[in-house]
Design an enzyme around this catalytic site. Structure first.
Site: not given
Length: 320
Positions: A231, A260, A279
């Site tokens: 993360r 993000e 991601h």
């Protein structure tokens, strides 16, 4: 009498739905990508698979029937954990689904940084023939894997194919196959100076938030690479940027970020020694199959037998 309901807040393959119905033939199973597909059923759902922003206002009401939530991701920090715990909702996550695709991504990043593949791709766009001072090899180097769960174990296994020395870090220093030496998080300072690659696969919890700051990057070799697929907030992003600018570390491969999508003005975009992926490390053609068959169906069988779902059951006190 109305039937008990399982709601998938996502569009599922018909094969997956059929397997659920075979185990729970008396239940109503609803699946759909759009809220309109399930909004009339969500308040009656005893089991929900997946999550959407604002869903707590619909299914965590005083008269809610929700008893079990299956997260579609391994990370759970985006969920209303306090509300779920307060209502005694069993929570299971998708941990273990990502071991193959994420370990592949980890080595794709490591190899690209080591063999300058990212630099050559940029050069190809401008038709530039340049060796880029390539010299590093990954064989016989030392990798520190911070988080020895399913992803960390698979990464360690692959590392051994490159004859790497594998140092592992997790809460328990219990030995693990393919890991040469195991340490606890409190011993991180002893691990970092030895690593040529530091790979972070941890979940985000109160204890792991900003585990990596400038102090940790300063402990690493100037020739070392930092890989984060856990993360974004496991690392202090501003201090990571500063460490890269100060050449405290050689480079970074990053799949996760504090914000993000990554903002257009973030300096990481323009750093030649950084590889950015959006991601996507865990995405795979087999994602749904693994979540359903390896996690949800075994847990559903247990649940129907009156037991607590046991695969990937989250401990709210620990946060994982």
């Amino acid at each position: 009498m109305s039937r008990r309901k399982i709601v998938f807040v996502r569009a599922m393959e018909s094969e997956s739905i059929q397997k659920v119905k075979e185990i729970a033939p008396d239940w109503e199973v609803i699946s759909g990508k759009e809220q309109s597909d399930w909004e009339n059923d969500i308040k009656e759902a005893e089991i929900i698979v997946g999550w959407r922003k604002g869903l707590d206002e619909l299914c965590l009401t005083p008269d809610s029937k929700l008893r079990w939530l299956q997260s579609w991701s391994a990370g759970i920090n985006y969920l209303p954990l306090e509300k779920l715990a307060e209502k005694n909702v069993n929570l299971t996550n998708a941990s273990g689904v990502h071991a193959y695709p994420i370990s592949e991504t980890i080595f794709a990043l490591m190899l690209s940084l080591t063999r300058k593949i990212h630099t050559y791709i940029r050069n190809q766009a401008s038709k530039t023939w340049d060796e880029a001072d390539i010299k590093l090899e990954i064989h016989h180097k030392t990798i520190g894997i911070i988080g020895i769960g399913a992803i960390g174990k698979e990464t360690a296994k692959i590392a051994k194919a490159f004859n790497m020395t594998v140092l592992g870090v997790r809460n328990s220093n219990k030995p693990e196959e393919y890991v040469d030496e195991m340490y606890t998080t409190d011993e991180l300072h002893s691990v970092l100076p030895r690593c040529d690659y530091v790979v972070v696969t941890l979940p985000l919890t109160a204890d792991t938030h900003h585990l990596f700051s400038y102090e940790q990057f300063k402990q690493m070799k100037p020739s070392a690479f930092f890989i984060n697929i856990g993360r974004g907030e496991l690392a202090n992003e501003k201090e990571l940027i500063q460490a890269l600018q100060d050449q405290q570390i050689a480079g970074a491969g990053l799949d996760v970020f504090s914000t993000e999508p990554l903002e257009e003005n973030n300096p990481l975009w323009d750093m030649a020694n950084v590889i950015i992926t959006p991601h996507t490390a865990g995405l795979t053609e087999f994602y749904e199959k693994r979540v359903v068959e390896d996690i949800f169906l075994p847990n559903l069988t247990a649940y129907l037998d009156g037991d607590t779902p046991h695969v990937n059951l989250i401990d709210y006190a620990k946060g994982y």
